[in-house]
Design a protein around this motif. Structure first.
Motif, short mmCIF file in Angstrom:
data_model
loop_
_atom_site.label_atom_id
_atom_site.label_comp_id
_atom_site.label_asym_id
_atom_site.label_seq_id
_atom_site.Cartn_x
_atom_site.Cartn_y
_atom_site.Cartn_z
N GLY A 164 35.21 49.80 -17.18
CA GLY A 164 36.31 50.07 -18.08
C GLY A 164 36.01 51.15 -19.08
N SER A 165 34.73 51.50 -19.20
CA SER A 165 34.33 52.53 -20.15
C SER A 165 33.00 53.11 -19.72
CB SER A 165 34.20 51.94 -21.56
OG SER A 165 33.12 51.01 -21.61
N ASP A 166 32.71 54.29 -20.23
CA ASP A 166 31.40 54.89 -19.96
C ASP A 166 30.28 54.06 -20.56
OD1 ASP A 166 32.11 57.21 -18.46
OD2 ASP A 166 32.85 58.16 -20.29
N ALA A 167 30.52 53.44 -21.71
CA ALA A 167 29.49 52.61 -22.34
C ALA A 167 29.16 51.41 -21.48
CB ALA A 167 29.96 52.16 -23.72
N GLY A 168 30.19 50.78 -20.89
CA GLY A 168 29.94 49.64 -20.02
C GLY A 168 29.17 50.03 -18.78
N GLU A 169 29.50 51.16 -18.20
CA GLU A 169 28.79 51.62 -17.01
C GLU A 169 27.37 52.03 -17.36
OE1 GLU A 169 28.15 52.38 -13.01
OE2 GLU A 169 29.77 51.29 -14.03
N LEU A 170 27.16 52.58 -18.54
CA LEU A 170 25.81 52.95 -18.97
C LEU A 170 24.90 51.73 -18.99
CD1 LEU A 170 23.79 55.02 -20.10
CD2 LEU A 170 24.68 54.48 -22.39
N ALA A 171 25.38 50.64 -19.60
CA ALA A 171 24.57 49.42 -19.66
C ALA A 171 24.25 48.90 -18.27
CB ALA A 171 25.30 48.35 -20.49
N ARG A 172 25.24 48.95 -17.38
CA ARG A 172 25.03 48.44 -16.01
C ARG A 172 24.02 49.30 -15.25
NH1 ARG A 172 30.30 47.81 -12.25
NH2 ARG A 172 30.97 46.75 -14.17
N LYS A 173 24.15 50.61 -15.37
CA LYS A 173 23.24 51.50 -14.64
C LYS A 173 21.83 51.46 -15.21
CE LYS A 173 23.96 53.72 -11.70
NZ LYS A 173 23.85 53.40 -10.26
N VAL A 174 21.69 51.34 -16.52
CA VAL A 174 20.35 51.25 -17.11
C VAL A 174 19.62 50.02 -16.55
CG1 VAL A 174 19.07 50.80 -19.24
CG2 VAL A 174 20.86 52.55 -19.19
N ARG A 175 20.35 48.90 -16.44
CA ARG A 175 19.74 47.69 -15.89
C ARG A 175 19.28 47.91 -14.46
NH1 ARG A 175 21.26 44.09 -12.28
NH2 ARG A 175 20.36 42.01 -12.37
N THR A 176 20.15 48.46 -13.63
CA THR A 176 19.82 48.65 -12.21
C THR A 176 18.66 49.63 -12.04
OG1 THR A 176 22.11 48.22 -11.60
CG2 THR A 176 20.74 49.36 -9.99
N LEU A 177 18.71 50.74 -12.75
CA LEU A 177 17.67 51.75 -12.61
C LEU A 177 16.33 51.28 -13.18
CD1 LEU A 177 19.91 54.80 -13.52
CD2 LEU A 177 18.94 54.30 -11.26
N THR A 178 16.38 50.51 -14.27
CA THR A 178 15.15 49.91 -14.78
C THR A 178 14.55 48.99 -13.73
OG1 THR A 178 15.96 50.01 -17.06
CG2 THR A 178 14.16 48.48 -16.62
N GLY A 179 15.41 48.26 -13.02
CA GLY A 179 14.93 47.40 -11.94
C GLY A 179 14.24 48.16 -10.84
N ASN A 180 14.69 49.37 -10.55
CA ASN A 180 14.01 50.18 -9.54
C ASN A 180 12.60 50.55 -9.98
OD1 ASN A 180 16.11 50.26 -7.63
ND2 ASN A 180 17.12 51.95 -8.68
N TYR A 181 12.44 50.90 -11.24
CA TYR A 181 11.10 51.17 -11.74
C TYR A 181 10.23 49.92 -11.69
CZ TYR A 181 12.01 55.89 -13.49
OH TYR A 181 12.27 57.24 -13.58
N GLN A 182 10.82 48.77 -12.00
CA GLN A 182 10.06 47.52 -11.94
C GLN A 182 9.56 47.26 -10.51
OE1 GLN A 182 12.06 43.65 -11.91
NE2 GLN A 182 10.99 43.17 -13.83
N LEU A 183 10.41 47.53 -9.53
CA LEU A 183 9.99 47.34 -8.14
C LEU A 183 8.79 48.22 -7.80
CD1 LEU A 183 13.44 47.21 -6.34
CD2 LEU A 183 11.83 45.33 -6.58
N LEU A 184 8.79 49.46 -8.26
CA LEU A 184 7.66 50.34 -8.00
C LEU A 184 6.39 49.81 -8.64
CD1 LEU A 184 9.35 53.83 -8.52
CD2 LEU A 184 8.81 52.70 -6.35
#
Length: 382
Positions: free
Chosen positions: A254-274
């Motif tokens: 619904g907003s760029d701010a909401g998508e930012l929070a969602r993407k930060v979580r997912t991308l942080t998870g990718n680093y965690q996997l590495l």
């Protein structure tokens, strides 16, 4: 050619090559690979004795409680296979458990965690309580279309398949489709192509199915169970399939701010996997190494690639040209027609698309900073 010009050309070329390969060449190459036909079951029943639908829930409002209760009722009312629904309530008040218990359906089981323990612990507890020989995972938010779980089970019948990803569709609702919805369609199509060749590089936590014998308890604090679990399947020598017909529908950002929070979580998870699964970077241990590096790792490097393009371009172009380019970009950024602002949503139009693209780059940078600090506690309401 001066030394600075040579360096600028190299930086610009490397950055541009990265972007073209990651977002255009790799998807095209995957789409050219032959499709692998599913194997027919050999004296194996295609219908499980019991399937367990699992939801890890952390809700913070009455609206979210009502939404989850409605989802559970819909699942119990539309899934025709023998099933149970297990809801692991993590860190929520008793209001959710009370609302769920009011249904009185014996197929519903509630696992209450005494404290906020995180999604991985909630899923572990739910699986431990499950009795099914097939596990179906879904999140709180998304609507599961009738027949979708049955489609997952049909795809799971192939003996070489260990997990099946459902197809998550982002709906723009009444507003115009924006960059985020188009980007997710690109991502969904790419996973389908990867699965057709061997395995999808990750599934959507909104909807996926797993053969029970392939489940491995999740480590506490894990962010992306929907990537960790598929790679346990791949490590066991099985495939991760993709079902276009098994559909979960979610509302787009619904907003760029909401998508930012969602993407930060997912991308942080990718680093965690590495950090937690370093064997993923070993081509002799990870049979889908090329796909993983091209799909996941290369995207994490996008900010660095863009920095190379900017620095390289600055070293090649005179200052006047840079000022003109910056001015044109600035005009494009503010040029969105105002009459569409109320119903356009994020990522719509030239300026909206540029803004949302910038959000995605910022999310990549913030995720990298989280990884440097070892900050993995980013799970929010699901």
């Amino acid at each position: 050619m001066t030394g600075a010009t040579l360096i600028g050309a190299v930086l610009l070329g490397l950055g541009a090559l990265h972007v073209v390969y990651t977002y255009a060449a790799y998807p095209w190459l995957v789409s050219r690979l032959p499709r692998r036909a599913p194997k027919l079951p050999n004296q194996v029943t295609t219908t499980p004795n019991l399937l367990s639908v699992i939801i890890a829930a952390r809700v913070n409002s009455q609206a979210q409680i009502q939404g989850l209760v409605g989802k559970v009722r819909q699942l119990l009312g539309t899934v025709w296979l023998p099933c149970e629904v297990i809801v692991a309530v993590d860190g929520s008040s008793g209001a959710l458990a009370t609302a769920l218990e009011a249904s009185g359906d014996p197929r519903l089981r509630i696992v209450t965690l005494p404290a906020s323990s995180g999604k991985a612990v909630a899923l572990n507890q739910a699986v431990a309580a499950a009795s099914g020989d097939v596990l179906v995972f879904t999140d709180v938010r998304q609507d599961i279309q009738p027949g979708s779980i049955e489609d997952l089970i049909r795809s799971l019948a192939s003996p070489d398949v260990g997990a099946v990803a459902g197809s998550l569709v982002l709906s723009a609702g009444n507003r115009r489709e924006g960059l985020y919805e188009r980007y997710w369609q690109f991502e969904r199509d790419l996973r389908a192509r990867e699965a057709a060749w061997d395995s999808a590089i990750g599934v959507s936590g909104a909807l996926y199915a797993l053969k029970r014998e392939l489940w491995q308890p999740l480590p506490t604090g894990l962010i992306l169970d929907d990537v960790w679990v598929p790679f346990q399947v791949i490590k066991a020598g099985k495939r991760v399939a993709f079902s276009q017909q098994a559909t979960a529908i979610d509302q787009g950002a619904g907003s760029d701010a909401g998508e930012l929070a969602r993407k930060v979580r997912t991308l942080t998870g990718n680093y965690q996997l590495l950090a937690w699964m370093p064997w993923l970077l070993n081509p002799w241990r990870n049979r889908v190494w090329w796909q993983f590096v091209s799909h996941k790792v290369m995207r994490l490097m996008t900010p660095l690639a863009l920095a190379c393009v900017v620095v390289g371009g600055a070293m090649l172009l005179p200052l006047t040209a840079l000022v003109v380019i910056a001015g044109l970009l600035g005009l494009a950024f503010i040029a969105r027609p105002r009459r569409h602002s109320a119903r356009g949503g994020p990522g719509v139009g030239v300026s909206g698309g540029l803004r949302s693209a910038a959000v995605l780059v910022v999310a990549l940078v913030m995720a990298a900073l989280n990884a440097v600090r070892g900050r993995w506690d980013v799970w929010s309401t699901q």
